[in-house]
Design an enzyme around this catalytic site. Structure first.
Site, PDB file in Angstrom:
ATOM      1  CB  SER A   1      -0.864  -0.054   1.135  1.00  0.00           C
ATOM      2  OG  SER A   1      -0.281   0.020   2.419  1.00  0.00           O
TER       3      SER A   1
ATOM      4  CG  MET B   1      -1.804   2.198  -4.636  1.00  0.00           C
ATOM      5  SD  MET B   1      -1.951   1.976  -6.601  1.00  0.00           S
ATOM      6  CE  MET B   1      -2.332   0.467  -6.742  1.00  0.00           C
ATOM      7  CE1 TYR B   2       0.080   9.325   0.161  1.00  0.00           C
ATOM      8  CE2 TYR B   2       2.472   9.221   0.085  1.00  0.00           C
ATOM      9  CZ  TYR B   2       1.174  10.011   0.129  1.00  0.00           C
ATOM     10  OH  TYR B   2       1.457  11.454   0.422  1.00  0.00           O
ATOM     11  CG  ASN B   3       5.931   5.683  -2.633  1.00  0.00           C
ATOM     12  OD1 ASN B   3       5.200   6.388  -1.741  1.00  0.00           O
ATOM     13  ND2 ASN B   3       6.772   4.674  -2.362  1.00  0.00           N
TER      14      ASN B   3
ATOM     15  CE  LYS C   1      -0.574  12.064  -2.108  1.00  0.00           C
ATOM     16  NZ  LYS C   1      -1.896  13.030  -2.294  1.00  0.00           N
TER      17      LYS C   1
END
Length: 269
Positions: free
Chosen positions: A165, A168-170, A173
């Site tokens: 997760s 996925m955030y990286n 963004k």
């Protein structure tokens, strides 16, 4: 900066960075939105007591219908001059689909909706993250990040995050930056601006939660920061206030990294 009856619209307005951004626009007409009407009401009440001209509305930014309601609410109050998108979640949510939808699909929906109201001098400022800069450009996933509403975009990106997760955030963004660049010329045709701000480690509730989950990593980041401290919400708000002003009228299509210099050291690591 005061232009008629138009508002400064802030998503995530009840959060640490969103509230700090609102406080940077004293004297302006403000509209706050967040996912909970209770949170919005509390944030609006606090700012009203501090002398701000502010109203608010709850909005599920992942819903096109809800985003259209937000757009109509803003239009009914005279439109916007600055749209500041701070709402989002971190990798701690542990749900790849929700991170993708809240951080990226919602951004795309909001940019489309606010474009319809944009005019000369309007500006959209989208919050990305310094972690976007850890994901290299690649034709394998950049089109999916740039067009997150396409049916296969989530599946395409998911292949590269290994069910992680935080990763996925990286990726999403990075997608926020790509959505900004996708819309650059479109907004420019209206003489409107669109750009991103990438915060480093900012001491919000989200960051403090991350520090609890990854204490060694967060301490390492602080030690690696040339400014020798974490950022404060006001560090982002001050940059956003400048970018929303006429003083920044020739700044568009770029990403402003506000990280205390730590990304340069992360790259060396």
């Amino acid at each position: 900066m005061n232009r008629g009856n138009k508002s400064i619209v802030i998503t995530g307005g009840a959060g640490g960075i969103g509230t700090a951004c609102a406080q940077a626009f004293k004297g302006e007409k403000l509209i706050l939105t967040d996912y909970s009407q209770e949170l919005v009401a509390a944030a609006v009440d606090k700012l009203l007591k501090e002398g701000y001209d502010v109203s608010g509305i709850a909005c599920d930014i992942t819903s096109k219908e809800e985003v259209n309601k937000l757009r109509q609410y803003v239009a009914d109050k005279g439109g916007f001059k600055a749209f500041i998108h701070t709402a989002g979640v971190s990798g701690s949510m542990q749900n790849l689909r929700k991170i993708f939808d809240i951080d990226l699909v919602a951004t795309d929906l909001l940019v489309d909706a606010f474009y319809e109201m944009a005019d000369a001098h309007s500006v959209a400022i989208l919050l990305s993250s310094m972690m976007a800069h850890t994901i290299p450009a690649s034709e394998k996933y950049d089109a999916a990040l740039m067009h997150p509403q396409k049916p296969d975009s989530f599946e395409t990106v998911s292949q590269f995050v290994h069910n992680n997760s935080d990763r996925m955030y990286n990726f999403v963004k990075r997608g926020v930056i790509l959505v900004s660049k996708k819309n650059l010329n479109k907004w420019g045709q209206k003489k409107a601006r669109i750009l991103t701000v990438s915060p480093g480690v900012i001491e919000t509730d989200m960051a403090l939660k991350a520090a609890e989950e990854h204490p060694e990593q967060m301490e390492m980041m602080k030690k690696a920061t040339p400014m020798q401290r974490n950022g404060q919400p006001e560090d982002i708000a001050n940059v956003v206030a400048f970018l929303a002003s006429e003083k920044a009228s020739f700044i568009t299509g770029t990403d402003i990294l506000v990280d205390g210099g730590v990304m340069e050291n992360i790259k060396k690591m």
